[in-house]
Enzyme design. Structure first.
Site, PDB file in Angstrom:
ATOM      1  N   GLU A 162       0.826  -1.213   0.100  1.00 58.18           N
ATOM      2  CA  GLU A 162      -0.126  -0.076  -0.171  1.00 58.18           C
ATOM      3  C   GLU A 162       1.022   1.133  -0.012  1.00 58.18           C
ATOM      4  OE1 GLU A 162      -3.377  -0.428   1.974  1.00 58.18           O
ATOM      5  OE2 GLU A 162      -3.878   1.979   2.187  1.00 58.18           O
ATOM      6  N   GLU A 288     -10.814   4.717   8.553  1.00 48.35           N
ATOM      7  CA  GLU A 288     -10.983   4.155   6.923  1.00 48.35           C
ATOM      8  C   GLU A 288     -11.684   2.925   6.854  1.00 48.35           C
ATOM      9  OE1 GLU A 288      -6.948   5.110   5.604  1.00 48.35           O
ATOM     10  OE2 GLU A 288      -7.479   7.146   5.339  1.00 48.35           O
ATOM     11  N   ASP A 367      -2.867  14.230   6.677  1.00 50.67           N
ATOM     12  CA  ASP A 367      -2.436  12.962   6.174  1.00 50.67           C
ATOM     13  C   ASP A 367      -1.195  13.284   5.193  1.00 50.67           C
ATOM     14  OD1 ASP A 367      -1.992  10.521   5.727  1.00 50.67           O
ATOM     15  OD2 ASP A 367      -3.869  10.226   4.299  1.00 50.67           O
ATOM     16  N   GLU A 389       4.500   9.913  14.266  1.00 47.89           N
ATOM     17  CA  GLU A 389       4.595   8.915  12.750  1.00 47.89           C
ATOM     18  C   GLU A 389       4.720   9.921  11.675  1.00 47.89           C
ATOM     19  OE1 GLU A 389       1.273   6.472  12.162  1.00 47.89           O
ATOM     20  OE2 GLU A 389       1.368   6.657  10.082  1.00 47.89           O
ATOM     21  N   GLU A 395       3.975   9.172  -0.620  1.00 51.10           N
ATOM     22  CA  GLU A 395       2.563   9.263  -1.069  1.00 51.10           C
ATOM     23  C   GLU A 395       2.191  10.722  -1.741  1.00 51.10           C
ATOM     24  OE1 GLU A 395      -0.209   7.931   2.066  1.00 51.10           O
ATOM     25  OE2 GLU A 395      -1.894   8.265   0.382  1.00 51.10           O
TER      26      GLU A 395
HETATM   27  C1  GCU Z   1      -3.607   7.399   4.081  1.00 51.24           C
HETATM   28  C2  GCU Z   1      -3.339   6.369   2.967  1.00 51.24           C
HETATM   29  C3  GCU Z   1      -3.867   5.098   3.239  1.00 51.24           C
HETATM   30  C4  GCU Z   1      -3.485   4.806   4.492  1.00 51.24           C
HETATM   31  C5  GCU Z   1      -3.692   5.403   5.787  1.00 51.24           C
HETATM   32  C6  GCU Z   1      -3.199   5.314   7.165  1.00 51.24           C
HETATM   33  O1  GCU Z   1      -4.951   7.632   4.112  1.00 51.24           O
HETATM   34  O2  GCU Z   1      -3.591   6.901   1.891  1.00 51.24           O
HETATM   35  O3  GCU Z   1      -3.422   4.064   2.068  1.00 51.24           O
HETATM   36  O4  GCU Z   1      -3.821   3.359   4.696  1.00 51.24           O
HETATM   37  O5  GCU Z   1      -3.145   6.798   5.435  1.00 51.24           O
HETATM   38  O6  GCU Z   1      -2.282   5.951   7.530  1.00 51.24           O
HETATM   39  O7  GCU Z   1      -3.581   4.251   7.767  1.00 51.24           O
END
Ligand code: GCU
Length: 681
Positions: A162, A288, A367, A389, A395
């Protein structure tokens, strides 16, 4: 071999001044000296490095008696402090895994309390040699600034990663755990910069990854953990909060349910039977779409503590993420503010987490954008273990096609004064434990590695991996010093190479910021893949990521009249952000809705600033390319080719950003560029 050695490639150093000191190695105070011990690993690394860089075969004497070492013969002494003779070593002020590297007469001493400390001292010596610095009369005492220095890999068990931009996973393939030579080469790379904990799988734990903590995978994980342990690294995994249901057959995952608590105890006992040195779990819950305690009307403290209690007998940790927000927002809603979410969700729980829980907080409230204010949770939480973090994976910063050296960004975060105490409390002080005396704390970063030949896709992105480790070890190091070290270790200590690469690295984050979204507003990227410009890509979406541009101006009002987010900071920061006059300009649009004709401190209007920075950003990329071309003959051909390919992509992308942003704001505002440059109308 299908991968290189990164910054541990040990190129030859001609005419190194202090070779005499390095031809013999004595070990003292080291009880066991067997494969599997960190000291053994460290000695092998040192012998190998000296041989590679200086072509010397170092003779190793493991007799271990200080008295027997001739005082008039050159040599390195590696010595482990004897805890029973504390007084002999007290003067050195060694803490934890710290080390002393010091010349004493004919000897070069590496002294440490722990085996890891010895290894870190060894890598310090290797860095000195690689950068052609003399060790004559050297005296360096270093204690790690952060207790935990972790990497988080977002690797999936099918081998994909990811937000990975460097190939596939080298930890997983076809739903199996992979352990091979690369596992060891990875461990040595990251241990050499001080990393001591690694989470190998994605925070979004799905399907087979939920089973990583079961018999199905524990055998392989044990092999990996043993390799890591040789380098002083503890293995962690991301766990699924709903594991009791998904693999345990229970009907719920309620953290206050006794059956659930017992299930975790049993599961964790088996994990530790297999891997006694296991580090613990990283958890993404209620975020999420991932499961979490909210389903049962429980708090995140309830959720974290049930795991913490099961891990406690074995010394395990729960690293619990604060990336919790409503991802089903309505763009018409001007009051809900994603930036507020982490603070609103966690501040009321301060002091309610067990001692072996650490809250892991992203550097900013949104983010990992190219520019964000720091998370107000730092400086808000006072009785809770905290960890910072950051994201090494690029990204939102060019996905390892653009060069973007991120250490300066992280340094700004670490240096930020939260005013949590009247005398001041920087984020670096809070996460290191200095402010509140915590021991379970430190830094974590989303890794940028994959199975590409060069590990990080872009060869220059390795500077971020290297730099993260060095910075987490010593937050006082400057971005320049870190970059220089990396360049010397990886390519050459020659002035031209160092200067040109240094210029490129230091220019890169500001350049990226200039040609992408302006003054802290962020986003404006293509949805989902997050690469390339798309000004309205997230404007009407559900993710809480808006710029609110209209014909008069843009920006989000986060003052008291707006979402109130600025009030989450301690004074005087809250007032600083609240007031448009004192708000740092690089964050102006994050905190305020600003008219295009608003005059910035430079005397320029906002709209002119947008045009100017977008033209400048592209020419900065052209400058970086020129600097790189100048060192063509001084770096390996394959590196040159790969980096030039990426630069071409970066330049195209930067132009696309420039033109899309300039055109968008020209069309909204109708204001011409003062210099009449090309804007597509
Ligand atoms: C961002 C990212 C995701 C990831 C998330 C996280 O939203 O796009 O891919 O899972 O951060 O830090 O959990």
């Amino acid at each position: 071999m299908c991968y290189n050695k990164g910054w541990l490639n040990y190129h030859r150093i001609e005419h190194y001044p202090d070779v005499d000191l390095l031809s013999k190695l004595y070990l003292c105070g080291v009880k066991d000296y067997l494969p599997g011990d960190i000291t053994f690993t460290a000695v092998k690394e040192l012998v190998n490095a000296i041989n590679g860089m200086l072509n010397i075969d170092v003779e190793v004497d493991i007799q271990g008696q200080r008295e027997l070492i001739p005082s008039d013969k050159y040599g390195i002494i590696i010595e482990r402090c004897n805890p029973e003779k504390e007084e002999e070593f007290a003067e050195y002020k060694l803490v934890g895994d710290g080390f002393l590297l010091k010349q004493c007469g004919f000897h070069l001493l590496i002294l440490a309390r722990t085996e890891s400390g010895i290894m870190y001292g060894v890598f310090e010596l290797i860095r000195r040699i690689a950068s052609n610095q003399s060790i004559n009369q050297v005296e360096i005492l270093e204690n790690p600034k952060n207790p935990l220095r972790m990497l988080n890999h977002w690797d999936n068990m099918d081998g994909s990663i990811e937000r990975g931009y460097s190939g596939n996973s080298f930890f997983f393939e076809d739903k199996e755990v992979v352990v091979n030579d690369r596992t060891k080469d990875y461990a040595r790379l990251i241990a050499s910069v001080g990393i001591n904990g690694v989470v190998i799988n994605n925070v979004n734990v799905r399907a087979e990854a939920t089973e990583l903590i079961t018999d199905r995978y524990l055998g392989k994980l044990k092999e990996m953990a043993d390799i890591f342990a040789n380098y002083g690294i503890r293995l962690f995994v991301s766990a699924n909060f709903a594991a009791p249901m998904e693999i345990g057959g229970l009907s719920l995952a309620d953290p206050l349910d006794e059956g659930v608590a017992n299930w975790w105890k049993d599961c964790i006992r088996k994990v530790y039977e297999a891997i006694p040195g296991f580090g613990g779990f990283l958890i993404k819950a209620d975020s999420e779409g991932r499961p979490g305690p909210f389903t049962y009307n429980r708090t995140h403290a309830d959720g974290a503590n049930v795991l913490a209690r099961a891990l406690k007998p074995y010394g395990g940790l729960v690293v619990w993420r604060c990336f919790v927000y409503n991802c089903q927002q309505d763009w018409r809603d001007y009051k809900t503010d994603r930036a507020r979410a982490a603070y609103d969700n966690f501040i009321g729980l301060d002091g309610k987490f067990d001692e072996n829980v650490i809250l892991q907080i992203k550097n900013g409230p949104m983010d990992f954008q190219v520019r964000e204010p720091v998370s107000p949770l730092f400086g808000g939480l006072k009785n809770t273990n905290q960890m910072l973090e950051v994201q090494i994976a690029q990204e939102y910063t060019g996905q390892q096609r653009h060069v973007c050296y991120l250490i300066p960004m992280w340094k700004e975060v670490l240096d930020f004064n939260t005013y949590a105490k009247p005398e001041g409390a920087k984020i670096a002080d809070i996460v290191s434990g200095r402010t509140y005396g915590q021991v379970n704390c430190g830094m974590a970063a989303v890794a940028n590695t994959g199975n590409d030949y060069n590990w990080t896709g872009h060869d220059l992105a390795a500077a971020n991996l290297y730099g993260y480790g060095r910075l987490a070890w010593n937050t006082d190091m400057s971005s320049e010093a870190i970059a220089k070290e990396w360049i010397c270790m990886t390519y050459s200590y020659k002035d031209k190479v160092v200067n040109n690469l240094l210029q490129i690295l230091l220019k890169s984050w500001p350049a990226y910021e200039k040609y992408t979204s302006p003054l802290g507003i962020g986003w404006m990227v293509n949805p989902n893949n997050h690469y390339g410009p798309n000004v309205d890509g997230y404007e009407y979406d559900r993710w809480g990521t808006y710029h609110r541009a209209d014909r008069n101006g843009l920006g989000v009002d986060r003052t008291k009249e707006g979402t109130g987010y600025a009030q989450q900071y301690n004074e005087p920061n809250a007032s600083m952000y609240e007031n448009i006059e004192t708000c740092p300009e690089e964050l102006l649009l994050f905190f305020h809705y600003v008219r295009y004709d608003y005059k910035l401190k430079s005397g320029k209007t906002l709209i002119q600033h947008i045009y100017d920075t977008h033209f400048e950003g592209v020419s900065d990329v052209e400058d970086m390319i020129r600097s790189f071309e100048e060192i063509k003959s001084m770096i390996p051909e394959d590196v040159y080719q790969r980096v030039m390919e990426r630069f071409a992509m970066q330049l195209d992308s930067a132009k696309e950003w420039r033109d899309r942003i300039n055109t968008y704001f020209y069309r909204k505002s109708g204001v011409e560029d003062a210099y009449g440059r090309k804007i597509y109308k």
